[in-house]
Structure formats: structure tokens, C-alpha cells
Design a protein around this motif. Structure first.
Motif, PDB file in Angstrom:
ATOM      1  N   ASP A   1      21.423 102.639   7.284  1.00 48.56           N
ATOM      2  CA  ASP A   1      20.159 102.109   6.920  1.00 48.56           C
ATOM      3  C   ASP A   1      19.678 101.620   5.379  1.00 48.56           C
ATOM      4  N   LEU A   2      19.993  99.972   5.306  1.00 42.22           N
ATOM      5  CA  LEU A   2      19.558  99.692   3.784  1.00 42.22           C
ATOM      6  C   LEU A   2      18.448 100.245   3.029  1.00 42.22           C
TER       7      LEU A   2
ATOM      8  N   ALA B   1      14.931  96.428   7.360  1.00 42.82           N
ATOM      9  CA  ALA B   1      15.571  96.190   8.854  1.00 42.82           C
ATOM     10  C   ALA B   1      14.757  94.521  10.065  1.00 42.82           C
TER      11      ALA B   1
ATOM     12  N   ASP C   1      22.599  96.032   8.901  1.00 43.98           N
ATOM     13  CA  ASP C   1      21.543  97.465   8.337  1.00 43.98           C
ATOM     14  C   ASP C   1      21.273  98.011   9.982  1.00 43.98           C
TER      15      ASP C   1
END
Length: 206
Positions: free
Chosen positions: A43-44, A67, A122
Motif C-alpha cells: 500500500d504505497l 492507487a 501498488d
């Protein structure tokens, strides 16, 4: 044998009362132009908000943290840049079970624990590309798992394969030439074991 944590188990860990956020991570071995590397996803947005990365070239495009906008973007490690001769703005064509996925390098981060280099996207898109919701999928199993005293972080050690640095480089083979296999250079005290042969090169990292 695959080493991974099921989506259900990850959900149980994430629901622990002491866990404020859970950054899930998935990794797959990948070959680009016949060279092995690692494709991973997390989860960037959460990573950026909670810890971020040690940057060599930080991303300038804010979309990398969103995302819904970062399906065609990726971050790569410094080792990847050096190994593949790439730079920010270059396009990578990633082979996945759902087809080749082109991504543009948006930034470069430092990662000295993986000499093969790594590509980070992501996890939302990685799950779709591989049709896989597992949290980890790595070539080596993590060990020595231990919760931090406050119950918010999980530490583990894992072996990371990597080639040792050679004291000399060989020229490229001429067209049609069939050279002998590369010599084995030994620079470690413990380099093999009874019944298992030569030990794989690499390091164990926490």
C-alpha cells in the motif's frame, strides 16, 4: 514450497486491537531480459504516510501515492537501476499472468539488502495482475518472528540471496562461442556443508 501468509491470516493480524495500520506486502521473483529481479507490491499511500523510503531519486509525480492513478507507475531500487541500466522516466514491461504490464519508473529508493534489485508497485494492481491476495510470496521463509513490546510491529529475519562481488569482470562471449561455466569464488569461512554442497550466497537480514 511457497512461503506466504494467507489473506485470512493477514486480516486477523490487521484486526488486532494493538495494530493501528497494516501495510501488506507481496513479492514475486521476476525475470526481465533474462535477468532475475523481484516484483513487489504494498500500500504505497500507507507506506508514504507511515514511514516512506530512503530516496536516491524521490518521485515528483503525486499520483504514485494514489492507487486509483498509479497503475502505470513503479518505484525501483538503486540496485535495480545499476543492474538494468534504467532511470526515472523509463518504461518497464513487466510479464505477469494477466499479460505484459508497462510501468514508468517514478522514483528510485535505496535498498542495500537485495543485490538483484526490486520493483515496487501498488499492491492493489499487483493483486489484480497475479489474481492473488496472499500477503507474502517469497523464495525464502521468514524466521524468528517477534512482536515489538507495544504490539504494533512485527520483526523477522529472512535470507536474501545475492551474488558476491567478483574481483574481476569477464568480457562478453563472442557470437557463437560456448564458454565454460563461471568459476566459483570463495571468500567465506563457511561455504559448504555435508550433504548440501555449496551454500547459497546471500545474507540474512532483519
Amino acid at each position: 514450497m511457497d512461503n506466504f501468509l494467507s489473506a485470512a491470516a493477514a486480516d486477523r493480524l490487521a484486526s488486532h486491537p494493538a495494530v493501528a495500520d497494516a501495510a501488506r506486502f507481496t513479492a514475486y521473483p521476476l525475470e526481465l531480459d533474462g535477468i532475475a529481479t523481484l516484483l513487489s507490491g504494498t500500500d504505497l499511500a500507507l507506506m508514504h504516510a507511515r514511514s516512506d523510503l530512503p530516496w536516491v531519486t524521490p518521485p515528483r509525480e503525486p499520483a504514485i501515492w494514489q492507487a486509483e492513478r498509479n497503475a502505470g507507475l513503479a518505484l525501483v531500487s538503486e540496485a535495480f537501476v545499476e543492474r538494468f541500466g534504467k532511470k526515472p522516466g523509463d518504461t518497464l514491461r513487466l510479464p505477469t499472468p494477466s499479460g505484459v504490464r508497462p510501468v514508468v519508473i517514478a522514483g528510485v529508493f535505496a535498498d542495500y539488502g537485495n543485490e538483484r534489485g526490486s520493483i515496487l508497485v501498488d499492491r492493489t494492481h499487483l493483486k489484480a495482475w497475479f489474481a492473488d491476495a496472499r500477503v507474502t510470496n517469497v523464495s525464502e521463509g521468514p524466521g524468528g518472528l517477534s512482536w515489538s513490546p507495544d504490539g504494533k510491529q512485527l520483526a523477522f529475519a529472512m535470507f536474501v540471496p545475492g551474488e558476491g562481488k567478483s574481483f574481476a569482470s569477464m568480457p562478453a562471449a563472442p557470437d557463437g562461442a560456448k564458454w565454460a561455466a563461471k568459476p566459483i569464488v570463495i571468500d567465506r569461512l563457511n561455504y559448504r556443508g555435508d550433504g548440501q554442497g555449496y551454500a547459497e550466497q546471500g545474507h540474512t537480514h532483519v
